[in-house]
Scaffold this motif. Structure first.
Motif, PDB file in Angstrom:
ATOM      1  N   VAL A 156       0.878  -1.184   0.000  1.00 31.84           N
ATOM      2  CA  VAL A 156       0.000   0.000   0.000  1.00 31.84           C
ATOM      3  C   VAL A 156       0.915   1.234   0.000  1.00 31.84           C
ATOM      4  O   VAL A 156       2.023   1.176   0.538  1.00 31.84           O
ATOM      5  CB  VAL A 156      -0.951   0.041   1.223  1.00 31.84           C
ATOM      6  CG1 VAL A 156      -1.905  -1.139   1.227  1.00 31.84           C
ATOM      7  CG2 VAL A 156      -0.176   0.082   2.541  1.00 31.84           C
ATOM      8  N   VAL A 212       1.478  -6.410   5.409  1.00 34.22           N
ATOM      9  CA  VAL A 212       1.130  -5.166   4.728  1.00 34.22           C
ATOM     10  C   VAL A 212       2.378  -4.294   4.679  1.00 34.22           C
ATOM     11  O   VAL A 212       2.875  -3.864   5.718  1.00 34.22           O
ATOM     12  CB  VAL A 212      -0.012  -4.430   5.461  1.00 34.22           C
ATOM     13  CG1 VAL A 212      -0.433  -3.193   4.685  1.00 34.22           C
ATOM     14  CG2 VAL A 212      -1.195  -5.367   5.690  1.00 34.22           C
ATOM     15  N   THR A 230       6.769  -3.239   7.572  1.00 35.62           N
ATOM     16  CA  THR A 230       5.742  -4.253   7.374  1.00 35.62           C
ATOM     17  C   THR A 230       4.883  -4.406   8.634  1.00 35.62           C
ATOM     18  O   THR A 230       5.409  -4.439   9.739  1.00 35.62           O
ATOM     19  CB  THR A 230       6.417  -5.610   7.053  1.00 35.62           C
ATOM     20  OG1 THR A 230       7.123  -5.473   5.831  1.00 35.62           O
ATOM     21  CG2 THR A 230       5.394  -6.728   6.924  1.00 35.62           C
ATOM     22  N   THR A 231       3.576  -4.482   8.428  1.00 36.06           N
ATOM     23  CA  THR A 231       2.636  -4.778   9.512  1.00 36.06           C
ATOM     24  C   THR A 231       2.106  -6.183   9.260  1.00 36.06           C
ATOM     25  O   THR A 231       1.609  -6.476   8.167  1.00 36.06           O
ATOM     26  CB  THR A 231       1.474  -3.762   9.502  1.00 36.06           C
ATOM     27  OG1 THR A 231       2.023  -2.455   9.589  1.00 36.06           O
ATOM     28  CG2 THR A 231       0.516  -4.009  10.671  1.00 36.06           C
ATOM     29  N   ASP A 291       4.239  -0.946   3.805  1.00 36.99           N
ATOM     30  CA  ASP A 291       4.060   0.489   3.581  1.00 36.99           C
ATOM     31  C   ASP A 291       5.154   0.920   2.607  1.00 36.99           C
ATOM     32  O   ASP A 291       6.342   0.862   2.929  1.00 36.99           O
ATOM     33  CB  ASP A 291       4.193   1.186   4.949  1.00 36.99           C
ATOM     34  CG  ASP A 291       4.029   2.686   4.868  1.00 36.99           C
ATOM     35  OD1 ASP A 291       4.561   3.304   3.930  1.00 36.99           O
ATOM     36  OD2 ASP A 291       3.377   3.237   5.772  1.00 36.99           O
ATOM     37  N   LEU A 327       0.331   3.151   4.973  1.00 36.90           N
ATOM     38  CA  LEU A 327      -0.662   2.512   5.849  1.00 36.90           C
ATOM     39  C   LEU A 327      -1.130   3.518   6.899  1.00 36.90           C
ATOM     40  O   LEU A 327      -0.333   3.992   7.706  1.00 36.90           O
ATOM     41  CB  LEU A 327      -0.059   1.279   6.536  1.00 36.90           C
ATOM     42  CG  LEU A 327      -1.022   0.568   7.507  1.00 36.90           C
ATOM     43  CD1 LEU A 327      -2.230  -0.011   6.770  1.00 36.90           C
ATOM     44  CD2 LEU A 327      -0.312  -0.527   8.281  1.00 36.90           C
ATOM     45  N   ARG A 328      -2.417   3.856   6.845  1.00 39.43           N
ATOM     46  CA  ARG A 328      -2.994   4.764   7.839  1.00 39.43           C
ATOM     47  C   ARG A 328      -4.110   4.032   8.561  1.00 39.43           C
ATOM     48  O   ARG A 328      -5.164   3.782   7.970  1.00 39.43           O
ATOM     49  CB  ARG A 328      -3.607   5.997   7.160  1.00 39.43           C
ATOM     50  CG  ARG A 328      -2.607   6.923   6.520  1.00 39.43           C
ATOM     51  CD  ARG A 328      -3.311   8.234   6.087  1.00 39.43           C
ATOM     52  NE  ARG A 328      -2.615   8.871   4.998  1.00 39.43           N
ATOM     53  CZ  ARG A 328      -1.493   9.579   5.132  1.00 39.43           C
ATOM     54  NH1 ARG A 328      -0.959   9.731   6.330  1.00 39.43           N
ATOM     55  NH2 ARG A 328      -0.915  10.135   4.085  1.00 39.43           N
ATOM     56  N   PRO A 329      -3.885   3.686   9.848  1.00 41.64           N
ATOM     57  CA  PRO A 329      -4.920   2.953  10.584  1.00 41.64           C
ATOM     58  C   PRO A 329      -6.259   3.680  10.526  1.00 41.64           C
ATOM     59  O   PRO A 329      -6.303   4.912  10.511  1.00 41.64           O
ATOM     60  CB  PRO A 329      -4.372   2.919  12.012  1.00 41.64           C
ATOM     61  CG  PRO A 329      -2.900   3.049  11.853  1.00 41.64           C
ATOM     62  CD  PRO A 329      -2.696   3.937  10.666  1.00 41.64           C
ATOM     63  N   HIS A 330      -7.335   2.878  10.504  1.00 42.07           N
ATOM     64  CA  HIS A 330      -8.704   3.390  10.563  1.00 42.07           C
ATOM     65  C   HIS A 330      -9.117   4.142   9.302  1.00 42.07           C
ATOM     66  O   HIS A 330     -10.020   4.949   9.324  1.00 42.07           O
ATOM     67  CB  HIS A 330      -8.915   4.241  11.829  1.00 42.07           C
ATOM     68  CG  HIS A 330      -8.295   3.595  13.042  1.00 42.07           C
ATOM     69  ND1 HIS A 330      -8.393   2.238  13.257  1.00 42.07           N
ATOM     70  CD2 HIS A 330      -7.553   4.086  14.043  1.00 42.07           C
ATOM     71  CE1 HIS A 330      -7.730   1.936  14.362  1.00 42.07           C
ATOM     72  NE2 HIS A 330      -7.208   3.033  14.854  1.00 42.07           N
ATOM     73  N   THR A 331      -8.401   3.853   8.177  1.00 48.66           N
ATOM     74  CA  THR A 331      -8.854   4.379   6.887  1.00 48.66           C
ATOM     75  C   THR A 331      -8.918   3.204   5.915  1.00 48.66           C
ATOM     76  O   THR A 331      -8.569   2.078   6.253  1.00 48.66           O
ATOM     77  CB  THR A 331      -7.879   5.434   6.306  1.00 48.66           C
ATOM     78  OG1 THR A 331      -6.653   4.779   5.947  1.00 48.66           O
ATOM     79  CG2 THR A 331      -7.595   6.546   7.320  1.00 48.66           C
ATOM     80  N   SER A 332      -9.356   3.497   4.691  1.00 50.32           N
ATOM     81  CA  SER A 332      -9.498   2.480   3.657  1.00 50.32           C
ATOM     82  C   SER A 332      -8.340   2.590   2.664  1.00 50.32           C
ATOM     83  O   SER A 332      -7.900   3.688   2.351  1.00 50.32           O
ATOM     84  CB  SER A 332     -10.839   2.698   2.956  1.00 50.32           C
ATOM     85  OG  SER A 332     -11.160   1.586   2.179  1.00 50.32           O
ATOM     86  N   HIS A 333      -7.820   1.437   2.227  1.00 50.15           N
ATOM     87  CA  HIS A 333      -6.649   1.414   1.342  1.00 50.15           C
ATOM     88  C   HIS A 333      -6.931   0.587   0.099  1.00 50.15           C
ATOM     89  O   HIS A 333      -7.497  -0.498   0.202  1.00 50.15           O
ATOM     90  CB  HIS A 333      -5.446   0.766   2.034  1.00 50.15           C
ATOM     91  CG  HIS A 333      -5.088   1.407   3.335  1.00 50.15           C
ATOM     92  ND1 HIS A 333      -5.811   1.192   4.482  1.00 50.15           N
ATOM     93  CD2 HIS A 333      -4.110   2.277   3.659  1.00 50.15           C
ATOM     94  CE1 HIS A 333      -5.277   1.896   5.468  1.00 50.15           C
ATOM     95  NE2 HIS A 333      -4.259   2.557   5.000  1.00 50.15           N
TER      96      HIS A 333
END
Lengths: 309, 309
Positions: A17, A94, A102-103, A96, A20-26
């Protein structure tokens, strides 16, 4: 033929992606997918080194089917996975693209029934007849007894097959007591097993607990080996930057291939360090960079320490 | 029979993690999985309301197989998906259990070939013979022409089947020009289509662009309907907290079921608002809370605004 056992196989998925931004859509820009689990990774490296290798463990459900389809494409690798009713877990990495970080999201494994475990043990015992070494790798899926690896170590020893154990926690503690030929803990696993954060003391202690030889992987500091033939430290020529995913599995493949080729310990350790460094350098997680491996092989420093007790 | 079209179906995966921390490793505590894509969600709600519904669009690969297995378990729903060589996309929703927030990762869809698109159009035309309404829902997978929905709208109109279009961007712009009976844009889609952020002006403008009726979904402010029979605003009795995933799809199911039951507009709008509010209230994303729906149905406020132009 070398055998690797992965009781908790995985379908490894990689998503790239932009950020990576938590709490958003990718929107995922790139999807990668391949067979995983530690023993599967070890087998892939062994096959790349030219060894014939058989993979066993459990595979189930749609993800298990995909895993097996992926293995069918690996030259030199034989699939002897045992079916289970539960579904092989997925792992999602995931990446970034901005930072390269990596997450990781790891599903729990399938629950393995007593009947499936029993069917596996039969397959395992049969496979031991025709192999020169076996590696037992990774976590136990839910449903298996914590002494599962200890039993598999004993079966291998009874069949006179050298056995390497690469796991952690209670499964490692029990497995070590069954006297495997070799364990390859990382610093955390070794400290958890022995209670000591001092690697030299801890590797000695791990041998006293039952492991015939101990090779501790200490990240950028390389490997520390404590064996009946002597004690060595093997370090890469320089610190490298990259993705350490799979570096430990490559080290296992190096040790195992050296064992079946009857190489002396220093050569086994050079190979393991070169492979694991070349894995960190590879852009694809878990693959190794072959030119880097060949170049590193003669530049790994292996020094004998004290003689074995 | 109602038909829903989902050209870019999805296997929707939900992971629960205790806390999402980027660039670390997580054990997923719970894995959910179900068939997805907007038209599939609409069909599931229609089936739950007691309507017979057929689902078409594309499904391919292992994920497409899982999607179809999931649909086989839905009572009242017929699977008429068309196979494609590419693999149906996955969407992964990572729910942080501490905050309840969701991080969404959406794979790109499979590339659909011209031959597959042509095969789909034949299936679609056949299905139109036996349905009372059709909904065209969601994004276009790669490979399809941007005018794909416009063509499907024209085919439905030629077959005298009322057609609802729920998409965005250029696919919506082209589709509207083909004169669908109803569109259900959200505030963003409506603004993108018309250039106006003022919902009343924008819904009127959308009708001038070709939509026979426009029902704009304005989140917590409910629905604004501009139709040949009049203009209404329908709002829920109170603001609710919960997960809005699927609320728009439930509104589409409410409108579509009201259309085939020949309900007057105010009753269709009450149903759509009650269903979408009950979807926000449901703990499982995309499901609706049935007691809440029944209770809300008589408490939605529907007020006529100006008469239609």
């Amino acid at each position: 033929m070398i055998l690797t056992v992965t009781l908790n196989t995985a379908l490894d998925i990689t998503y790239r992606v932009p950020v990576l931004r938590p709490h958003t859509s990718h929107r995922v820009t790139e999807v990668g997918e391949r067979p995983g689990g530690k023993g599967v990774n070890v087998a892939r490296v062994l096959a790349a080194l030219g060894h014939a290798v058989t993979v066993t463990g459990f595979a189930g459900g749609s993800t298990g089917r995909e895993l097996r389809e992926g293995l069918a494409g690996v030259r030199g690798l034989t699939d002897a996975l045992v079916p289970c009713a539960g579904r092989t877990r997925r792992t999602v990495a995931v990446v970034d693209e901005r930072t390269g970080d990596t997450t990781q999201l790891n599903e729990p494994g399938p629950v393995v029934s007593p009947a499936e475990w029993s069917a596996f043990q039969d397959v395992y015992e049969d496979l031991l007849d025709s192999v020169s070494a076996v590696a037992l790798c990774g976590s136990l899926p839910p449903g298996l007894p914590v002494g599962a690896y200890a039993g598999l170590v004993r079966t291998a020893r009874a069949a006179n097959v050298p056995v390497l154990l690469d796991t952690g926690g209670e499964a490692l503690r029990r497995g070590v007591a069954a006297r495997p030929d070799l364990i390859k803990p990382n610093a955390d696993e070794l400290a958890e097993l022995t209670g000591s954060h001092e690697p030299r003391r801890a590797t000695q202690d791990a041998r006293r607990r039952g492991a015939r030889a101990v090779v501790a992987s200490l990240g950028a500091e390389g490997l520390l080996a404590h064996t009946p033939e002597g004690t060595w430290r093997a370090v890469p020529p320089a610190r490298v930057r990259g993705n350490p995913t799979g570096a430990g599995d490559s080290a296992v493949a190096g040790l195992l291939s050296g064992l079946v080729e009857h190489l002396p310990w220093p050569a086994r350790l050079s190979r393991a360090v070169a492979l694991s460094t070349a894995t960190v350098l590879s852009p694809a997680a878990g693959d190794f960079d072959r030119p880097a491996y060949e170049e590193l092989l003669n530049r790994v420093s292996v020094t004998g320490e004290v003689s074995a007790a």
